[in-house]
Structure formats: C-alpha cells, structure tokens
Design a protein around this motif. Structure first.
Motif, PDB file in Angstrom:
ATOM      1  N   ARG A  69      41.674   9.022  10.046  1.00 13.98           N
ATOM      2  CA  ARG A  69      40.863   9.503   8.930  1.00 13.98           C
ATOM      3  C   ARG A  69      40.155  10.808   9.314  1.00 13.98           C
ATOM      4  O   ARG A  69      40.058  11.743   8.516  1.00 13.98           O
ATOM      5  N   GLU A  70      39.656  10.863  10.555  1.00 12.64           N
ATOM      6  CA  GLU A  70      38.972  12.076  11.019  1.00 12.64           C
ATOM      7  C   GLU A  70      39.940  13.247  11.106  1.00 12.64           C
ATOM      8  O   GLU A  70      39.563  14.391  10.837  1.00 12.64           O
ATOM      9  N   VAL A  71      41.189  12.991  11.483  1.00 14.55           N
ATOM     10  CA  VAL A  71      42.208  14.049  11.508  1.00 14.55           C
ATOM     11  C   VAL A  71      42.449  14.574  10.100  1.00 14.55           C
ATOM     12  O   VAL A  71      42.527  15.789   9.872  1.00 14.55           O
ATOM     13  N   ASN A  72      42.582  13.670   9.126  1.00 15.99           N
ATOM     14  CA  ASN A  72      42.793  14.091   7.739  1.00 15.99           C
ATOM     15  C   ASN A  72      41.665  14.979   7.243  1.00 15.99           C
ATOM     16  O   ASN A  72      41.885  15.919   6.468  1.00 15.99           O
ATOM     17  N   ARG A  73      40.443  14.686   7.683  1.00 14.49           N
ATOM     18  CA  ARG A  73      39.280  15.436   7.219  1.00 14.49           C
ATOM     19  C   ARG A  73      39.002  16.680   8.058  1.00 14.49           C
ATOM     20  O   ARG A  73      38.032  17.391   7.797  1.00 14.49           O
ATOM     21  N   GLY A  74      39.813  16.926   9.067  1.00 19.56           N
ATOM     22  CA  GLY A  74      39.642  18.114   9.888  1.00 19.56           C
ATOM     23  C   GLY A  74      38.510  18.015  10.884  1.00 19.56           C
ATOM     24  O   GLY A  74      38.066  19.036  11.428  1.00 19.56           O
ATOM     25  N   ARG A  75      38.052  16.786  11.178  1.00 15.46           N
ATOM     26  CA  ARG A  75      36.936  16.603  12.107  1.00 15.46           C
ATOM     27  C   ARG A  75      37.399  16.184  13.495  1.00 15.46           C
ATOM     28  O   ARG A  75      36.581  16.061  14.398  1.00 15.46           O
ATOM     29  N   PHE A  76      38.697  15.966  13.655  1.00 17.55           N
ATOM     30  CA  PHE A  76      39.235  15.646  14.969  1.00 17.55           C
ATOM     31  C   PHE A  76      40.612  16.277  15.076  1.00 17.55           C
ATOM     32  O   PHE A  76      41.435  16.158  14.161  1.00 17.55           O
ATOM     33  N   ARG A  77      40.843  16.949  16.199  1.00 19.42           N
ATOM     34  CA  ARG A  77      42.102  17.663  16.378  1.00 19.42           C
ATOM     35  C   ARG A  77      43.283  16.709  16.461  1.00 19.42           C
ATOM     36  O   ARG A  77      43.255  15.721  17.202  1.00 19.42           O
ATOM     37  N   GLU A  78      44.316  17.043  15.714  1.00 19.79           N
ATOM     38  CA  GLU A  78      45.511  16.204  15.681  1.00 19.79           C
ATOM     39  C   GLU A  78      46.182  16.145  17.046  1.00 19.79           C
ATOM     40  O   GLU A  78      46.585  15.063  17.509  1.00 19.79           O
ATOM     41  N   ASP A  79      46.287  17.298  17.733  1.00 18.82           N
ATOM     42  CA  ASP A  79      46.974  17.309  19.028  1.00 18.82           C
ATOM     43  C   ASP A  79      46.194  16.536  20.084  1.00 18.82           C
ATOM     44  O   ASP A  79      46.784  15.872  20.947  1.00 18.82           O
ATOM     45  N   LEU A  80      44.861  16.571  20.020  1.00 22.58           N
ATOM     46  CA  LEU A  80      44.060  15.777  20.954  1.00 22.58           C
ATOM     47  C   LEU A  80      44.224  14.288  20.673  1.00 22.58           C
ATOM     48  O   LEU A  80      44.303  13.471  21.599  1.00 22.58           O
ATOM     49  N   TYR A  81      44.285  13.927  19.398  1.00 24.06           N
ATOM     50  CA  TYR A  81      44.497  12.531  19.023  1.00 24.06           C
ATOM     51  C   TYR A  81      45.784  11.996  19.645  1.00 24.06           C
ATOM     52  O   TYR A  81      45.808  10.892  20.203  1.00 24.06           O
ATOM     53  N   TYR A  82      46.867  12.790  19.607  1.00 23.82           N
ATOM     54  CA  TYR A  82      48.132  12.341  20.184  1.00 23.82           C
ATOM     55  C   TYR A  82      48.038  12.192  21.687  1.00 23.82           C
ATOM     56  O   TYR A  82      48.617  11.267  22.280  1.00 23.82           O
ATOM     57  N   ARG A  83      47.317  13.101  22.341  1.00 24.82           N
ATOM     58  CA  ARG A  83      47.179  13.031  23.784  1.00 24.82           C
ATOM     59  C   ARG A  83      46.422  11.781  24.221  1.00 24.82           C
ATOM     60  O   ARG A  83      46.728  11.162  25.230  1.00 24.82           O
ATOM     61  N   LEU A  84      45.409  11.420  23.447  1.00 25.34           N
ATOM     62  CA  LEU A  84      44.594  10.253  23.800  1.00 25.34           C
ATOM     63  C   LEU A  84      45.282   8.941  23.446  1.00 25.34           C
ATOM     64  O   LEU A  84      45.081   7.930  24.105  1.00 25.34           O
ATOM     65  N   SER A  85      46.077   8.946  22.379  1.00 21.51           N
ATOM     66  CA  SER A  85      46.633   7.693  21.845  1.00 21.51           C
ATOM     67  C   SER A  85      48.083   7.480  22.261  1.00 21.51           C
ATOM     68  O   SER A  85      48.914   7.100  21.435  1.00 21.51           O
ATOM     69  N   VAL A  86      48.380   7.730  23.531  1.00 22.92           N
ATOM     70  CA  VAL A  86      49.726   7.392  24.021  1.00 22.92           C
ATOM     71  C   VAL A  86      49.976   5.909  23.758  1.00 22.92           C
ATOM     72  O   VAL A  86      51.039   5.498  23.296  1.00 22.92           O
ATOM     73  N   VAL A  87      48.959   5.102  24.039  1.00 25.91           N
ATOM     74  CA  VAL A  87      48.964   3.690  23.654  1.00 25.91           C
ATOM     75  C   VAL A  87      47.666   3.433  22.890  1.00 25.91           C
ATOM     76  O   VAL A  87      46.597   3.820  23.342  1.00 25.91           O
ATOM     77  N   THR A  88      47.775   2.826  21.721  1.00 22.04           N
ATOM     78  CA  THR A  88      46.595   2.508  20.916  1.00 22.04           C
ATOM     79  C   THR A  88      46.401   0.997  20.883  1.00 22.04           C
ATOM     80  O   THR A  88      47.339   0.248  20.608  1.00 22.04           O
ATOM     81  N   VAL A  89      45.181   0.572  21.179  1.00 20.22           N
ATOM     82  CA  VAL A  89      44.823  -0.846  21.161  1.00 20.22           C
ATOM     83  C   VAL A  89      43.733  -1.033  20.117  1.00 20.22           C
ATOM     84  O   VAL A  89      42.716  -0.333  20.152  1.00 20.22           O
ATOM     85  N   ARG A  90      43.936  -1.953  19.179  1.00 17.63           N
ATOM     86  CA  ARG A  90      42.943  -2.226  18.153  1.00 17.63           C
ATOM     87  C   ARG A  90      42.262  -3.550  18.463  1.00 17.63           C
ATOM     88  O   ARG A  90      42.925  -4.588  18.590  1.00 17.63           O
ATOM     89  N   VAL A  91      40.932  -3.524  18.593  1.00 12.26           N
ATOM     90  CA  VAL A  91      40.163  -4.734  18.850  1.00 12.26           C
ATOM     91  C   VAL A  91      39.699  -5.294  17.513  1.00 12.26           C
ATOM     92  O   VAL A  91      39.002  -4.609  16.761  1.00 12.26           O
ATOM     93  N   PRO A  92      40.069  -6.533  17.169  1.00 11.23           N
ATOM     94  CA  PRO A  92      39.750  -7.063  15.838  1.00 11.23           C
ATOM     95  C   PRO A  92      38.261  -7.345  15.684  1.00 11.23           C
ATOM     96  O   PRO A  92      37.589  -7.749  16.647  1.00 11.23           O
ATOM     97  N   PRO A  93      37.713  -7.172  14.486  1.00 15.91           N
ATOM     98  CA  PRO A  93      36.321  -7.568  14.235  1.00 15.91           C
ATOM     99  C   PRO A  93      36.196  -9.082  14.245  1.00 15.91           C
ATOM    100  O   PRO A  93      37.183  -9.806  14.076  1.00 15.91           O
ATOM    101  N   LEU A  94      34.978  -9.560  14.431  1.00 11.86           N
ATOM    102  CA  LEU A  94      34.760 -11.005  14.538  1.00 11.86           C
ATOM    103  C   LEU A  94      35.128 -11.731  13.248  1.00 11.86           C
ATOM    104  O   LEU A  94      35.567 -12.881  13.291  1.00 11.86           O
ATOM    105  N   ARG A  95      34.962 -11.081  12.106  1.00 11.60           N
ATOM    106  CA  ARG A  95      35.278 -11.742  10.834  1.00 11.60           C
ATOM    107  C   ARG A  95      36.764 -12.079  10.718  1.00 11.60           C
ATOM    108  O   ARG A  95      37.149 -12.929   9.906  1.00 11.60           O
ATOM    109  N   GLU A  96      37.615 -11.426  11.523  1.00 13.38           N
ATOM    110  CA  GLU A  96      39.049 -11.718  11.499  1.00 13.38           C
ATOM    111  C   GLU A  96      39.426 -12.808  12.498  1.00 13.38           C
ATOM    112  O   GLU A  96      40.590 -13.193  12.572  1.00 13.38           O
ATOM    113  N   ARG A  97      38.447 -13.313  13.241  1.00 12.90           N
ATOM    114  CA  ARG A  97      38.728 -14.383  14.215  1.00 12.90           C
ATOM    115  C   ARG A  97      37.559 -15.352  14.301  1.00 12.90           C
ATOM    116  O   ARG A  97      37.076 -15.675  15.390  1.00 12.90           O
ATOM    117  N   LEU A  98      37.125 -15.832  13.161  1.00 11.12           N
ATOM    118  CA  LEU A  98      35.967 -16.717  13.107  1.00 11.12           C
ATOM    119  C   LEU A  98      36.201 -18.031  13.851  1.00 11.12           C
ATOM    120  O   LEU A  98      35.235 -18.695  14.240  1.00 11.12           O
TER     121      LEU A  98
END
Length: 464
Positions: A284-313
C-alpha cells in the motif's frame, strides 16, 4: 541501536513432527483485461494471493487502470475476502467500491478496466504444518500458527533477507529473534535498529556510522549498525517508518554491501543479513509513493505474515497459561474460568498478543478478571482498563508471595505498576510519545526506554 548476543541454538533434537493439510484453491477467470474481452483462467493454491499490474503479483493484469499492487484475496475464517491495497482507482464488487469485503462463489471483481470471475474449487494441493504448540518463544496450536512455524523453520535455515509483516502487538520481534537464533548466523552479532524511535536526522548515522567532526557533537568516530553487525544480522524494526529520503541510501547498501560513514568518502565492506519488520502494508505504501518499490523488493526476498490474534482465537487459552508461567503466577489460572475464557474468545483483541499479555498481567496484579468476564460481544468496546490511574498508590487485593524475598516482590510489583502506568499513559496520548512525556513529567528518551523495556510502542512524535 541495540546489539544483542543471540542465544545459541539448542543441541540436536528429533525432527519436528509435520503433517499435511489441504490447501484452499481459488480459480480467477479474467473475462475482461484492460477494457478488452479476455478468456484467461488462473488457479491458485494457498490462503493469500495478490492482484495487480506488477510482475511480482500472483495474478498480473495488463491494465493501465490497475495499480502495481491493487488488492489481495485471502482466506478468512468463514469465507474468502478481498482487501484493496490503496489502489488509485479502487476495487469494485457488485458495482460498489470496497476496501475489504467477503466474496461469494461466482462473484465478479472489477479493477480498473478489468473484470475477474471468482470461483472456489476442490483442493488438490497440501500445505505443510509443524505439528507442535511452540516454536521457541512463539506459541500456538491453531492451523495458521502451525503453518507459520513450518515456514519459519525453512526461512531460518536460509541466509535470505526477510520481511516480517503484521499488526502491532502480534510478536514480530519474537519472530525475528527465532529466525536469527535458528539461522546460520546465530553466533554472530545481532543488532536491532528501531526505525520508529530514531529522529529522522539521526537515522543515517545510526545505520552507517559517522566520522569524527562529521557534525556538531561528533567528537569521535562511531560505527553504525551495519558495521557492528558484520558477519551477523541487522534487524530493522518498523522499517515502514524509514524516511523516504533515507530509503535510497539503504537500498545502495543492500545492493553493494558497502557502507559509507557520515563525513567520510571511502566505503567499508559489510556482510550482513537483513531482517525487517513493519506493521504497515508496504505494498500500500508503494502504491502511495511513500516507500520505494526497489527497496521493498530487496527487503522482501522472503515475506512472513504474522496473523493477528483475532484470526487464531483458539490460541487464547494456551497463551494465558504461557503468560502466567512467565509471571511465576500459575496458581492464578483459577482466575480464568470457562466463562472468562469464553468472553475472551468473543473479543477482537485489537492490540493482539501484547494486549492479551497486558490483560493477564493486570488480572494477576489486581486478582480480578471482571472486565473480560462481562459477556461483551465482538462488536462491543474492549475490556475496560483496570490500570492504576496517575496518583493511585495502591491496588485492591494485591497478592503477597512469601516465597519471594521482600526486594524481589517489591521489584515485581513496581515493574507491574510501571507497565500499567505507561500503557494507560500512551492510550491517553494516542501513542504520541512527546505528549505522553509532558503529561507524566518525564524525559522523552526515558519514556522511550520504559516503553521498549515493557514491549510497548509509541507512534512517531508529531508534537515537539
């Protein structure tokens, strides 16, 4: 910047128990693309898929009206749902612009000048689960957590950069620590940089260091986080808060593996693994121009999403026992009756695991769980705060544990009060550290240290 010695991995153990579970399958039929008729079908196996015009997406649309990262479709607890990622032209379902909405079988999504038909399909693939209730300091018996454990086991054994995404309070820092502790650089330096707690004009020197005389007050040279972590890992906490003007400098370091201290012209080679975490949606930040797209790719070679507690009550009861053990208060499990646990399952926990931990600690200190036992529904307000208000010097029914020395018991009570006080203070200040520090008559940096000590966090200062 905080350098830590990461604990060495445990000795050889038996292979982790694993099992396979059916992976949900979704079929997206592209019936119109870029305003022209189309007949393309994409079958997707998993729980989360991205749609947009950039090649990194799971479904790529050749449409100028579609944003680079337009929306995601993910499996919720009851149904598939779509979430817009801050797209320029919006995501439409049944002619209505939506930010997030449940999807029914056979519904149609409109993105820009493209249209997609959504259909569910029988599962043909499997996902791997780690059949255990803990992964180091992470705990959970739910499917989403056991799937996360399996992913983390693979991620830990690699040397790739990792981006950890999740809401505030989900335990991203714990995930990062486990990835490092189990990885090939476990015995090397582990340096933490909290990008949200450093002034924008100091972030470059914190990351890359500075030469003597580089600026007022630089009376000696100093190595930055990347140099200090040479051979090990740099953890960039809340990397989404990194100022835009700083992002190309970080990108240059990630690409060249060289740093240049502020005030110097020569560069120094560094060998580091970068683990980053953020509670922002960087797409979302890339779409809005607030985070560089090329930096995002460099950081997210592997992306891990941690679920919120409401999804694992279903993990709430397990987490309560874990927190009670950490507090040396297992006898207080009697406070969490079946009715109390049921009311906790009916609450969304917007502060996630951190809020649950605070609630358990508050209940132990006050010997009361009445705020969570009032039978509130999911749509109602969060449990009322029982934190001690400023000026209150005692709490009702404080438990005295004679197995502790006077000093240890006093320190435990003072630490509990300190944590409750600053949590209530930050709620009052809407997360603004400067405003909170003025209210409490504290030095702002001292308040930062107290917040970090108790695993709490304030927003970037917007009031000086």
């Amino acid at each position: 910047m905080n350098e830590e010695s990461t604990p060495e991995p445990p000795g050889a153990t038996a292979p982790s128990p694993r099992r396979l579970a059916p992976a949900p399958r979704l079929v997206l039929s592209v019936v119109r693309e870029g305003g022209a008729p189309a007949s393309r079908e994409v079958s997707l196996d998993g729980a989360r898929f991205s749609i947009g015009s950039h090649a990194k997406n799971d479904v790529v649309l050749a449409d100028a009206g579609v944003s680079r990262f337009h929306c995601v479709v993910e499996r919720g607890s009851q149904a598939w749902l779509v979430r817009d990622k801050g797209s320029l032209n919006g995501t439409f379902l049944a002619g209505v612009s939506v930010r997030d909405a449940d999807l029914c079988d056979g519904c149609r999504l409109v993105l820009g000048d493209s249209e997609l038909l959504v259909r569910t399909a029988p599962s043909v693939e499997s996902v791997e689960l780690l059949d255990q209730v803990s992964f180091g300091e992470l705990y959970g018996k739910s499917r989403v957590m056991q799937q996360l454990f399996a992913v983390l086991e693979k991620v830990s054994s690699s040397d790739a950069n990792v981006l950890i995404e999740g809401e505030s309070g989900t335990g991203k820092e714990v995930v990062a620590a486990e990835v490092v502790r189990r990885g090939p650089r476990a015995r090397k330096p582990f340096v933490i940089v909290d990008c949200s707690a450093i002034s924008p004009n100091l972030i470059e020197s914190e990351l890359f260091g500075y030469a003597r005389g580089a600026f007022t007050g630089a009376d000696r040279e100093r190595a930055g986080a990347f140099e200090a972590a040479h051979g090990g890992t740099v953890f960039l906490d809340e990397v989404g808060e990194l100022p835009l003007e700083m992002q190309p400098k970080l990108l240059r370091v990630l690409e060249s593996r060289e740093v240049r201290r502020v005030g110097e012209t020569s560069t120094r080679r560094v060998d580091v693994r970068v683990v980053a975490a953020t509670n922002r949606e960087l797409e979302r930040e890339v779409n809005r121009g607030r985070f560089r797209e090329d930096l995002y790719y460099r950081l997210s070679v592997v992306t891990v999403r941690v679920p919120p507690l409401r999804e694992r009550l279903e993990d709430v009861e397990l987490l309560v026992r874990v927190f009670l053990k950490a507090l040396n208060a297992t006898r207080e499990e009697r406070l969490f009756t079946p009715d109390v646990i049921a009311s906790m399952h009916a609450y969304d926990w917007p502060g996630n695991v951190r809020e649950l931990r605070n609630y358990v600690e508050r209940s132990v200190v006050l010997e009361s769980t009445s705020p969570a036992g009032t039978g509130r529904t999911r749509a109602s307000a969060p449990p009322e705060s029982t934190a001690l208000a400023p000026g209150v010097t005692s709490a009702p029914s404080i438990q005295i544990d004679l197995q502790l020395s006077f000093r240890d018991g006093k320190e435990r009570l003072v630490a509990a009060y300190e944590r409750l006080y600053v949590a209530e203070l930050m709620r009052w200040a809407d997360g603004n550290v400067s405003r909170a520090a003025r209210r409490a008559n504290m030095d702002r940096m001292n308040l930062y240290r107290v917040l970090q000590r108790h695993g709490l966090r304030g927003a970037n200062d917007d009031v000086k």
